[in-house]
Each structure stands twice: as structure tokens, then as C-alpha cells.
Design a protein around this motif. Structure first.
Motif, mmCIF file in Angstrom:
data_model
loop_
_atom_site.group_PDB
_atom_site.id
_atom_site.type_symbol
_atom_site.label_atom_id
_atom_site.label_comp_id
_atom_site.label_asym_id
_atom_site.label_seq_id
_atom_site.Cartn_x
_atom_site.Cartn_y
_atom_site.Cartn_z
ATOM 1 N N LYS A 1 0.812 -1.212 0.000
ATOM 2 C CA LYS A 1 0.000 0.000 0.000
ATOM 3 C C LYS A 1 0.850 1.269 0.000
ATOM 4 C CE LYS A 1 -3.947 2.120 2.230
ATOM 5 N NZ LYS A 1 -4.765 2.130 3.445
ATOM 6 N N ILE A 2 2.004 1.202 0.637
ATOM 7 C CA ILE A 2 2.843 2.403 0.727
ATOM 8 C C ILE A 2 3.331 2.791 -0.666
ATOM 9 C CG2 ILE A 2 4.886 3.424 1.777
ATOM 10 C CD1 ILE A 2 4.612 1.345 3.997
ATOM 11 N N ASN B 1 -4.050 -3.339 8.641
ATOM 12 C CA ASN B 1 -3.464 -3.323 9.981
ATOM 13 C C ASN B 1 -2.363 -4.348 10.188
ATOM 14 O OD1 ASN B 1 -5.258 -1.243 10.843
ATOM 15 N ND2 ASN B 1 -6.870 -2.802 10.941
ATOM 16 N N SER B 2 -1.778 -4.830 9.117
ATOM 17 C CA SER B 2 -0.593 -5.683 9.244
ATOM 18 C C SER B 2 0.597 -4.799 8.873
ATOM 19 C CB SER B 2 -0.699 -6.866 8.289
ATOM 20 O OG SER B 2 -0.410 -6.424 6.976
ATOM 21 N N PRO B 3 1.816 -5.277 9.107
ATOM 22 C CA PRO B 3 2.966 -4.441 8.716
ATOM 23 C C PRO B 3 3.040 -4.255 7.206
ATOM 24 C CG PRO B 3 3.645 -6.235 10.167
ATOM 25 C CD PRO B 3 2.219 -6.498 9.805
ATOM 26 N N PHE B 4 2.372 -5.121 6.449
ATOM 27 C CA PHE B 4 2.407 -4.996 4.986
ATOM 28 C C PHE B 4 0.978 -4.870 4.472
ATOM 29 C CE2 PHE B 4 6.049 -7.521 6.336
ATOM 30 C CZ PHE B 4 7.101 -6.870 5.733
ATOM 31 N N GLU B 5 0.458 -3.660 4.520
ATOM 32 C CA GLU B 5 -0.885 -3.456 3.987
ATOM 33 C C GLU B 5 -0.812 -3.482 2.466
ATOM 34 O OE1 GLU B 5 -3.584 -1.098 7.020
ATOM 35 O OE2 GLU B 5 -2.051 0.188 6.146
ATOM 36 N N GLY C 1 1.370 4.191 4.483
ATOM 37 C CA GLY C 1 1.402 2.824 4.973
ATOM 38 C C GLY C 1 0.723 2.756 6.319
ATOM 39 N N THR C 2 1.367 2.072 7.257
ATOM 40 C CA THR C 2 0.723 1.849 8.549
ATOM 41 C C THR C 2 0.911 3.030 9.486
ATOM 42 O OG1 THR C 2 2.757 0.764 9.195
ATOM 43 C CG2 THR C 2 0.954 -0.639 8.489
#
Lengths: 385, 396
Positions: free
Chosen positions: A59-60, A232-236, B176-177
Motif C-alpha cells: 500500500k505504501i 493493519n498488518s505491517p504490509f498493507e 502505509g501503517t
């Protein structure tokens, strides 16, 4: 003498002027054809995207990785048919300027999910059976003169082997051709497992997933399910249709569509004036003749037709040469760019559009002069002599 | 000689005074030349703006250290050990308390939404070391303040907040998060840095699972010459063997790629369009000569030479094309100069730049216009110079 003969005879009375006008039209249509070919190349990924394919990225940003466990979890999502994944290799051949679009992929599923990549059965077998083999798209193989069976070392500007080397050796197992000319074959693929086991870092992580859904109708629900299960995981993740992903990717370069439209617009505005003017001059010079035609019983409608016919003929002669030239140039462009901007294809659509534009150009430039010719008054035109 | 001059002036004035009689034909030449000049100058201004942004980036007395063969900061990686070794390297300036002025940095790509197209584009998020402020001197916080280390605060380059959504001062932004607070905006002399987002490197290492590794290292040098010293030190240690470059040289290399692509597109297009405009100019000038056949022949009959007629027609053609060229240049100046655009730079991230017209570029545009004027005038002028005397008596 038919009407068309008459129009053609008129056209070549002032030979030099006609030739110059045709040249101006020719240039405009050549520019249109070449830029449309260029736009075709840039948009190949968007236009040939399959409606039932989705891209899942971090996502980032799509340059950031995802863990391998995501593949299994995505395969079990309702509505998903196949999942494949790939990793950017940052590859080049011999020198950094020979940059390659090279992916480490899950080979079987990758070839299944992209049926437009055509690979002979024997080559496919060889590729799947040899972990240190790779497959190259036709454009790449042609550029570097690679043959099936060649040993090819590729370098990476990202990864390093466990022994510190930046070079991986591959056997070229096959050459992929596109199902149609618009399929981009500017890529190299090889086994993800091979990269994973030899690289010095990063464990079992990869770059992006390609998901084939059971039908485009379930896309929305599949997109929601995938993204929410990794939220909500470290890898969205962010899931988009292949088309949306490719479109965003091209638009990173800037608003190229606008630039192309602006240039074509400028070229056409210019010739519109040039041709329109020539037609005006022509009609003005022939005032007497037109008056004579009228006394001979030519209707105003017929006169109108004669003038518009002449401007149409001009547009079609210049335009047809322009289109033909753009078609020839498309091959030269493909060679000159080595497929780096995508496949430069001169599609029938471009020709169709060109002829529509020729029609419009002919009508527009002929309209005012033709109206003028229609209104010529016989008495005042001939009486002044 | 004097008589020749009077003749030239007389014929030229006759030419120019007759322009209103052919106003539409003449205007079409002017517009055609203006379009050509505009297309050329818009491309040149774009290429120039991009190049000067990229090549104006970086200082001569700052070194960039990357892994060998990385082709850009994005792919580089440096270990904690390498950073420690470099802290002791010669040629690096030191602070009052003896610390090496270095900034170990991370360079990750995050998504931003472009205001113009509302699509996602790659933005660089750079993690800076604690001493970065002393390493990078050309940077000024223009509003707000610098981020505090160890927090989820970030500062954004001026160009980022101009071209991308959600980076205004005081906003919270989710990458991101992590949710970040935008606490400041910085200026960096219009350089590529203004297209970047900056945060604390230690925070980024944690968020992006980078452990103790970084990607690149910036070092303030004692003097620009010290870069060779640092390079020699790196080459001499098998644990290092890194790419060491002066920062300005590093960016000078990157400016070429994209601006060359723009030039390779711009010039051929402008030249192709020039042929179209040339055809138009020739038609106009032939029409001008034809319309004045009898007049010219009469002049010849009363003793005017061929040269004045030639020059008169040439002047008319040049005047029309120069007017076109100037209108085109003005058009680019009014509509395009200074507008902000963004494209992918060599680091696979967006570089925001402004279209930049310079007098040198305008000159190139006007020269192209003049070439069209000369080529479009010479053949008709030749015809004008050789109008037979008999034409004076011919019916028109």
C-alpha cells in the motif's frame, strides 16, 4: 468530362500552389500518425489489460515488498481463480545502459495468467523444468541477438548473491512473442525460487501479486476482501485492476496525453489556416469562371460541390501520403526505441481516424470559399469587364 | 549606391504597404510560424527547466557515498559497519566537539496523489541522520519547524506541497501503517530536494524493517578537493569499496536522461512542423508576387533593378516570419513559462520542476522562424526579380 475530372483539372492549374498545400497537409498527417503511434506504445499496457486481472501491491508504494504467505492467503479468497507473483530484478545486460525489464516470477502461474504471452510448448517445458533458465520477450531477444539455448549472464543493480557477486547466469529457455502486435514483449522473466535462494537478503518476500478473478463482475468484492484481510498488518496492500495500475504507472511520467493532443492540435490549426487560405485565393481568382459556369446552368449546389470537392481532394491526397509515411515511420521508431516506450504499432484505428480528419479538414477549409462561390453574382462578376 | 538604396526602400515600403490587401494570407503565415515557434520553445523550456532543477542540485563540498553499481540511491545499501568506518575517514569535516559531519540516510518510495491528474505517483521519503542540518547547508525551513528525532514528524519540500495533495503544514498524513505529522516545509534553492519528504532515519529504519542498515551517506567535506581523499580511503579498504562522488557531480549526471528525451521529441516535431509552415509561407509570398506582377513590371520599366524587387519580397517574408516567431515566443512566455510540472527522475521518483524560458532559447526559436522566412522568401523573391517587362501589359 466528369465532375471529378473537372475538380482534378482545377486542382492542378496552379501546380506549385497545390503541391505546397499538399505538403503542408502531408506534414500534419504524418505528425498525427507518428504521435498516435507513440501514444499507442505508451498506452499498450492500458489498452491490452485484461478485465479480470488485478494487481496487488504494497500500500505504501509498489517498490516495497510483501511476504510470501500473502500468496496462499490470496488464493483462498472467494472469486479468485489464479494468483501469481513477481519481483523486480533491476536487471541489465553487460552494461547499465542495457537496462532490462526483468522480473523474478512464479513461472507456471505467471505464464498461465498471461495467456497473451505465446511460448512454444517445448520451450515452456524447458523453462519450467530448469530453475536457472529464463524466458525473454521477442523485443529483448532481438535487441541483443539472443538465441534459445544461449548462456546469458544478467547483472542486478539491486540484489547481490550470497557470495557478493552481482551477476546471475541464465540459460535462455524460450522467446515469448505477443498474441497481437500491441502486446509488449519488452521483458525478461525467470524463476523467483532461484533468486530467493541465491540472494543475500530479504528472505521470502516479493514485489507484487497478479490475481485473475473468476469474472470481472467479482473484481470489486475481491479487491475489498484482499485489502481488508491484510489491513493493519505491517504490509498493507492495495489492489487495483491491471488497467488502473498501468494507467497510474504511465501517468508518473507526466501528462503526456496533453502534450500529444496539444502538438497535434497546433499542427492542425496551422494547416487549417494554410489550406483554408489557399482555397479562398483559388475561388477569388476564379470568380469569372464560376460566373460562366453559372450562366451555363450549373446550380449553386453544384458549384458548392465543386469547391468542397477540390478541398476534399487536397486533404485526401496530402493526408494519404502522410498516413503512409507515418505507417513506414512506425517501424523505424520501433527499431530506434528498442521497445523501451512500448510496442510502436500503427493500428488500423489510426488510419480510420486519419481519414475522418481528412474529411473534416476538407469540409472545413472548403466551406467558406464554397459559400462565397455559390453567392457569386453573374452580372457583377462578368459585367465589370 | 544611393540610388539603389532609395529603390530598395521604395520597393520594400510598397511591399509592406500592400500586406493589408492580403491580410488573411499574411496572417496565416504569421500564425503558422507562431505555432512552430511555440511548439519548439515549449519543449525547450521543459527540457531546460528539468535540467536546471536537477543539475542545480547538490553542493561541491558534500560527498554522496553509495554501494558500487547501485544506479541511484534507491538501490544502494550500506551496513552499520561501513558507516562506522566512514566516520573515521579523512577529508570529512568535523563539528566543534569532534563528531564527523555525516548523515546516514534511507531513501524509500511512498505514494503521493498528484493534484493535476489525481493519480498516485512515487515520492521519495528520505530519512536523515542527526547531523544532517550541518551537512546540508543550502536548506531552509520556510514555515513550521524541523522534525524532532525519534518522532513521527516530517518536513516536506516546497514542491511536494505544491504538486501533491495532503502535505500542507499541520496535516496528518498516512503513509502505509504510520500516521505522520507534517510539521514544516523547506526550501532548497529550487533543487530536486524540494521534491522530497524528510523524516528521522532511525524512525524509518524501524518502520521499514531495515535494521541498522542505511542506503546512502552524505558527508560534509573539508573542501571540495577532499572528495579524492575520501574516495582513496574507500577504495583502499576491502570492507568499503563504495561509490564516492561529489553531490553536485552526482546530480549533474542525472539531469541529462529525461531532458534529452524531451529534446529528441521537441526538435524533430518542430522541424516537421516548420516544413508545413514553410509551405504556407511560400504560398503566401508567391501570392504576394503574383498579385503585384503588373506593379513590379511597371517598376522595372521605369528603371528599377532586379535587386530592389528581390530585397523587397525577402523583407516582407522575413517580417512576417519574425512577427510569427515573436508571437510564438510571447505565447510560450505568457502561457508556459514558470508553470510547474512533474515527471519521473532517474531515482524512479517524481521530480517537480518549472518550465524555464531563457533568452538563449528564445533566440533559437526566432532563428528557426527566420530560417522559415528566408526559405519561404527566396524563391518568390527570385521570381519577382525576374518579372518580364511584358507582364506590365498583361491582363490580370
Amino acid at each position: 468530362m466528369t465532375l471529378i475530372d473537372f475538380v482534378a483539372k482545377n486542382l492542378f492549374r496552379k501546380r506549385l500552389r497545390t503541391i505546397l498545400t499538399v505538403v503542408a497537409i502531408f506534414i500534419a498527417f504524418a505528425i498525427f500518425g507518428v504521435l498516435a503511434t507513440f501514444q499507442n506504445a505508451l498506452n499498450a499496457g492500458v489498452d491490452t489489460a485484461s478485465a479480470d486481472r488485478l494487481m496487488v501491491t504494497n500500500k505504501i508504494n509498489f517498490t516495497l515488498p510483501m511476504p510470501i504467505a500473502y500468496v496462499q492467503r490470496t488464493r483462498s479468497v472467494e472469486g479468485v481463480e489464479t494468483v501469481s507473483f513477481a519481483n523486480w530484478f533491476g536487471g541489465y545486460y553487460q552494461e547499465p545502459k542495457n537496462f532490462l525489464v526483468a522480473f523474478a516470477v512464479d513461472p507456471q502461474t505467471y505464464l498461465d495468467i498471461y495467456p497473451e504471452y505465446v511460448l512454444p510448448a517445448a520451450q515452456r517445458q524447458a523453462f519450467l523444468g530448469d530453475r536457472a533458465s529464463m524466458v525473454a520477450g521477442k523485443v529483448v531477444a532481438d535487441t541483443f541477438g539472443w538465441k534459445v539455448g544461449d548462456r546469458i549472464p544478467l547483472k542486478s543493480n539491486i540484489w547481490r548473491q550470497k557470495n557478493g557477486s552481482d551477476t546471475w547466469d541464465f540459460t535462455l529457455a524460450g522467446i515469448v512473442t505477443g498474441e497481437t502486435a500491441r502486446i509488449d514483449t519488452n521483458f525478461v522473466i525467470f524463476h523467483y525460487e532461484y533468486l530467493k535462494e541465491t540472494r543475500n537478503c530479504c528472505g521470502d518476500t516479493f514485489g507484487w501479486m497478479i490475481v485473475k478473478t473468476k469474472s470481472p463482475k467479482v473484481n470489486d468484492s475481491v479487491i475489498k476482501t484482499i485489502d481488508s484481510q491484510f489491513a493493519n498488518s505491517p504490509f498493507e496492500t492495495e489492489t487495483r485492476t491491471e488497467q488502473a495500475f498501468n494507467k497510474a504507472f504511465i501517468e508518473q511520467a507526466g501528462d503526456l496525453g496533453f502534450i500529444i493532443v496539444a502538438v497535434v492540435g497546433a499542427a492542425f490549426a496551422t494547416i487549417l489556416l494554410i489550406v483554408g487560405n489557399t482555397m479562398m485565393l483559388t475561388v477569388r481568382e476564379r470568380t469569372n469562371e464560376i460566373a460562366v459556369l453559372k450562366t451555363l446552368g450549373f446550380t449553386s449546389r453544384r458549384i458548392f460541390g465543386l469547391v468542397v470537392g477540390e478541398s476534399l481532394l487536397l486533404a485526401v491526397i496530402g493526408g494519404a501520403f502522410g498516413v503512409a509515411t507515418a505507417w513506414l515511420l512506425s517501424f523505424a521508431l520501433q527499431n530506434a526505441t528498442g521497445g523501451n516506450f512500448g510496442p510502436m504499432t500503427f493500428t488500423p484505428g489510426i488510419a480510420v481516424w486519419s481519414f475522418i480528419l481528412m474529411g473534416l479538414l476538407g469540409l472545413l477549409t472548403g466551406l467558406i470559399p464554397a459559400l462565397r462561390a455559390m453567392r457569386i453574382n453573374v452580372v457583377s462578376a462578368l459585367g465589370g469587364k | 549606391m544611393g540610388r539603389m538604396l532609395t529603390q530598395i526602400i521604395a520597393v520594400t515600403m510598397m511591399n509592406l504597404r500592400s500586406i493589408p490587401g492580403r491580410i488573411w494570407t499574411s496572417a496565416s503565415t504569421v500564425v503558422a510560424v507562431a505555432m512552430v515557434t511555440m511548439v519548439l520553445l515549449a519543449f525547450l523550456a521543459m527540457a531546460n527547466g528539468f535540467r536546471s532543477t536537477v543539475q542545480g542540485t547538490g553542493a561541491a563540498d558534500v560527498a554522496v557515498v553509495q554501494r558500487k553499481g547501485s544506479a541511484g540511491e534507491l538501490n544502494s545499501i550500506l551496513t552499520r559497519e561501513q558507516v562506522s568506518l566512514l566516520e573515521e575517514a579523512p577529508g570529512i569535516a568535523r563539528s566543534a566537539d569532534g563528531k564527523a559531519l555525516i548523515s546516514p540516510e534511507l531513501y524509500v518510495v511512498v505514494d503521493g496523489i498528484k493534484k493535476s491528474s489525481r493519480t498516485k505517483a512515487n515520492l521519495p521519503l528520505r530519512g536523515l541522520g542527526a547531523l544532517a542540518g550541518q551537512v546540508r547547508r543550502g536548506v531552509k525551513i520556510s514555515s513550521g519547524r524541523m522534525f524532532r528525532s525519534g518522532t513521527n514528524e516530517l518536513v516536506v519540500g516546497r514542491a511536494v506541497s505544491r504538486q501533491f495533495e495532503g502535505f500542507e503544514l499541520g496535516r496528518k498524513i498516512r503513509l502505509g501503517t504510520q500516521t505522520w505529522n507534517v510539521v514544516g516545509e523547506f526550501e532548497a534553492g529550487g533543487s530536486v530536494f524540494e521534491s522530497e519528504i524528510w523524516a528521522d532515519v532511525a524512525v524509518l529504519q524501524g518502520l521499514y524493517q531495515r535494521g541498522s542498515t542505511v542506503q546512502t551517506l552524505r558527508a560534509r567535506l573539508v573542501s571540495p578537493e577532499s572528495v579524492t581523499q575520501l574516495k582513496a580511503f574507500s577504495d583502499g579498504d576491502p570492507r568499503l569499496k563504495l561509490d564516492v562522488q561529489a553531490e553536485n557531480a552526482f546530480y549533474a549526471e542525472q539531469g541529462k536522461g529525461m531532458s534529452d528525451v524531451i529534446l529528441y521529441l521537441g526538435w524533430p516535431l518542430a522541424i516537421a512542423m516548420s516544413f508545413g509552415a514553410l509551405a504556407g509561407a511560400l504560398n503566401t509570398m508567391y501570392a504576394s508576387v503574383d498579385a503585384r506582377m503588373r506593379e513590379i513590371a511597371t517598376l522595372r520599366a521605369i528603371g528599377f533593378g532586379g535587386t530592389p524587387t528581390f530585397i523587397g519580397t525577402m523583407t516582407e517574408s522575413l517580417l512576417l516570419s519574425v512577427i510569427g516567431g515573436v508571437i510564438g515566443a510571447l505565447g510560450v512566455y505568457v502561457f508556459f513559462d514558470g508553470i510547474s510540472a512533474a515527471t519521473l527522475g532517474s531515482n524512479f521518483t517524481q521530480v517537480v520542476f518549472s518550465l524555464k524560458l531563457t533568452p538563449g532559447l528564445v533566440l533559437q526559436g526566432v532563428i528557426l522562424a527566420l530560417v522559415i522566412g528566408v526559405a519561404g522568401g527566396v524563391f518568390p523573391a527570385w521570381r519577382a526579380a525576374r518579372v518580364p517587362l511584358l507582364a506590365a501589359f498583361k491582363e490580370q
